[in-house]
Design a protein around this motif. Sequence first.
Motif, mmCIF file in Angstrom:
data_model
loop_
_atom_site.group_PDB
_atom_site.id
_atom_site.type_symbol
_atom_site.label_atom_id
_atom_site.label_comp_id
_atom_site.label_asym_id
_atom_site.label_seq_id
_atom_site.Cartn_x
_atom_site.Cartn_y
_atom_site.Cartn_z
ATOM 1 N N ALA A 173 0.839 -1.209 0.000
ATOM 2 C CA ALA A 173 0.000 0.000 0.000
ATOM 3 C C ALA A 173 0.870 1.254 0.000
ATOM 4 O O ALA A 173 0.552 2.239 -0.670
ATOM 5 C CB ALA A 173 -0.940 -0.010 1.202
ATOM 6 N N TYR A 174 1.971 1.228 0.746
ATOM 7 C CA TYR A 174 2.928 2.341 0.771
ATOM 8 C C TYR A 174 3.470 2.596 -0.633
ATOM 9 O O TYR A 174 3.474 3.731 -1.110
ATOM 10 C CB TYR A 174 4.059 1.989 1.741
ATOM 11 C CG TYR A 174 5.199 2.977 1.840
ATOM 12 C CD1 TYR A 174 5.173 4.011 2.766
ATOM 13 C CD2 TYR A 174 6.320 2.855 1.027
ATOM 14 C CE1 TYR A 174 6.238 4.908 2.873
ATOM 15 C CE2 TYR A 174 7.385 3.745 1.126
ATOM 16 C CZ TYR A 174 7.337 4.768 2.051
ATOM 17 O OH TYR A 174 8.384 5.644 2.156
ATOM 18 N N ASN A 175 3.905 1.545 -1.303
ATOM 19 C CA ASN A 175 4.472 1.698 -2.643
ATOM 20 C C ASN A 175 3.420 2.125 -3.663
ATOM 21 O O ASN A 175 3.736 2.817 -4.625
ATOM 22 C CB ASN A 175 5.174 0.427 -3.083
ATOM 23 C CG ASN A 175 6.535 0.283 -2.445
ATOM 24 O OD1 ASN A 175 7.177 1.269 -2.082
ATOM 25 N ND2 ASN A 175 6.989 -0.949 -2.284
ATOM 26 N N ALA A 176 2.172 1.741 -3.463
ATOM 27 C CA ALA A 176 1.080 2.162 -4.343
ATOM 28 C C ALA A 176 0.578 3.557 -3.965
ATOM 29 O O ALA A 176 -0.250 4.119 -4.673
ATOM 30 C CB ALA A 176 -0.064 1.159 -4.270
ATOM 31 N N GLN A 177 1.071 4.078 -2.857
ATOM 32 C CA GLN A 177 0.619 5.353 -2.292
ATOM 33 C C GLN A 177 -0.891 5.358 -2.098
ATOM 34 O O GLN A 177 -1.572 6.353 -2.336
ATOM 35 C CB GLN A 177 1.115 6.529 -3.126
ATOM 36 C CG GLN A 177 2.623 6.627 -3.108
ATOM 37 C CD GLN A 177 3.176 7.969 -3.508
ATOM 38 O OE1 GLN A 177 2.458 8.897 -3.855
ATOM 39 N NE2 GLN A 177 4.479 8.101 -3.427
ATOM 40 N N ASP A 178 -1.391 4.221 -1.625
ATOM 41 C CA ASP A 178 -2.809 4.059 -1.300
ATOM 42 C C ASP A 178 -2.961 4.335 0.187
ATOM 43 O O ASP A 178 -2.787 3.436 1.024
ATOM 44 C CB ASP A 178 -3.264 2.648 -1.667
ATOM 45 C CG ASP A 178 -4.741 2.418 -1.443
ATOM 46 O OD1 ASP A 178 -5.352 3.127 -0.605
ATOM 47 O OD2 ASP A 178 -5.287 1.505 -2.081
ATOM 48 N N LEU A 179 -3.254 5.578 0.516
ATOM 49 C CA LEU A 179 -3.267 6.024 1.909
ATOM 50 C C LEU A 179 -4.282 5.263 2.749
ATOM 51 O O LEU A 179 -3.985 4.879 3.878
ATOM 52 C CB LEU A 179 -3.525 7.531 1.961
ATOM 53 C CG LEU A 179 -3.373 8.205 3.310
ATOM 54 C CD1 LEU A 179 -1.976 7.997 3.890
ATOM 55 C CD2 LEU A 179 -3.683 9.695 3.188
ATOM 56 N N CYS B 275 -3.153 2.898 5.882
ATOM 57 C CA CYS B 275 -3.594 3.188 7.252
ATOM 58 C C CYS B 275 -4.422 2.058 7.857
ATOM 59 O O CYS B 275 -4.448 1.903 9.078
ATOM 60 C CB CYS B 275 -4.369 4.498 7.287
ATOM 61 S SG CYS B 275 -3.326 5.956 7.033
ATOM 62 N N ALA B 276 -5.053 1.254 7.017
ATOM 63 C CA ALA B 276 -5.886 0.158 7.515
ATOM 64 C C ALA B 276 -5.083 -0.888 8.290
ATOM 65 O O ALA B 276 -5.644 -1.639 9.087
ATOM 66 C CB ALA B 276 -6.619 -0.508 6.356
ATOM 67 N N PHE B 277 -3.777 -0.927 8.098
ATOM 68 C CA PHE B 277 -2.931 -1.901 8.794
ATOM 69 C C PHE B 277 -2.495 -1.421 10.182
ATOM 70 O O PHE B 277 -1.910 -2.187 10.939
ATOM 71 C CB PHE B 277 -1.697 -2.234 7.948
ATOM 72 C CG PHE B 277 -2.031 -3.024 6.720
ATOM 73 C CD1 PHE B 277 -2.167 -4.404 6.782
ATOM 74 C CD2 PHE B 277 -2.242 -2.394 5.502
ATOM 75 C CE1 PHE B 277 -2.490 -5.140 5.652
ATOM 76 C CE2 PHE B 277 -2.562 -3.120 4.365
ATOM 77 C CZ PHE B 277 -2.696 -4.499 4.439
ATOM 78 N N TYR B 278 -2.787 -0.163 10.518
ATOM 79 C CA TYR B 278 -2.321 0.443 11.764
ATOM 80 C C TYR B 278 -3.433 0.555 12.794
ATOM 81 O O TYR B 278 -4.581 0.856 12.451
ATOM 82 C CB TYR B 278 -1.734 1.842 11.488
ATOM 83 C CG TYR B 278 -0.390 1.768 10.826
ATOM 84 C CD1 TYR B 278 0.777 1.870 11.569
ATOM 85 C CD2 TYR B 278 -0.269 1.542 9.461
ATOM 86 C CE1 TYR B 278 2.023 1.764 10.961
ATOM 87 C CE2 TYR B 278 0.963 1.436 8.844
ATOM 88 C CZ TYR B 278 2.102 1.548 9.606
ATOM 89 O OH TYR B 278 3.339 1.431 9.011
ATOM 90 N N ALA B 279 -3.081 0.345 14.053
ATOM 91 C CA ALA B 279 -4.019 0.541 15.169
ATOM 92 C C ALA B 279 -4.319 2.035 15.322
ATOM 93 O O ALA B 279 -3.507 2.885 14.936
ATOM 94 C CB ALA B 279 -3.407 0.000 16.463
ATOM 95 N N ASP B 280 -5.465 2.343 15.882
ATOM 96 C CA ASP B 280 -5.857 3.747 16.078
ATOM 97 C C ASP B 280 -4.843 4.515 16.917
ATOM 98 O O ASP B 280 -4.666 5.712 16.731
ATOM 99 C CB ASP B 280 -7.231 3.839 16.739
ATOM 100 C CG ASP B 280 -8.354 3.419 15.793
ATOM 101 O OD1 ASP B 280 -8.131 3.390 14.558
ATOM 102 O OD2 ASP B 280 -9.453 3.109 16.289
ATOM 103 N N ASP B 281 -4.177 3.827 17.851
ATOM 104 C CA ASP B 281 -3.219 4.490 18.738
ATOM 105 C C ASP B 281 -1.763 4.147 18.387
ATOM 106 O O ASP B 281 -0.867 4.256 19.216
ATOM 107 C CB ASP B 281 -3.507 4.145 20.193
ATOM 108 C CG ASP B 281 -3.433 2.647 20.488
ATOM 109 O OD1 ASP B 281 -3.349 1.841 19.528
ATOM 110 O OD2 ASP B 281 -3.466 2.279 21.668
#
Length: 116
Positions: A19-25, A29-35
Amino acid sequence: MTANATLSPADAVQGQLEAYNAQDLDAFCAFYADDAELGAYGGETHTRGLAAIRERHAKLFADFPQNHARLLHRAVVGAHVVDHEHVTRAPGGEVFEVCAIYSFAGGKIARVDFVK
């Protein structure tokens, strides 16, 4: 690959790298916890919370539309993933290597420590 709580840590890190390489924000972000937190290894946290991670990467993607990270090596130990990456900001631009150490909680990336 999409984020979900049943992915292994290695699969989640691979998904966020893609997703980072595709620049799909949104996908990134879906892989990260809210905190979730980002910081320097052995140092201060420089980004706290998903909103701040989103803001940071939106700027990075806007500033470097050809940014790309190439995985050189990945090690997985339990709920931790260590990636050694070669990053190119733009053709002919800044190039560097980084080690990203991912920690997980609840199936999401909870913290990334960077060695650069």
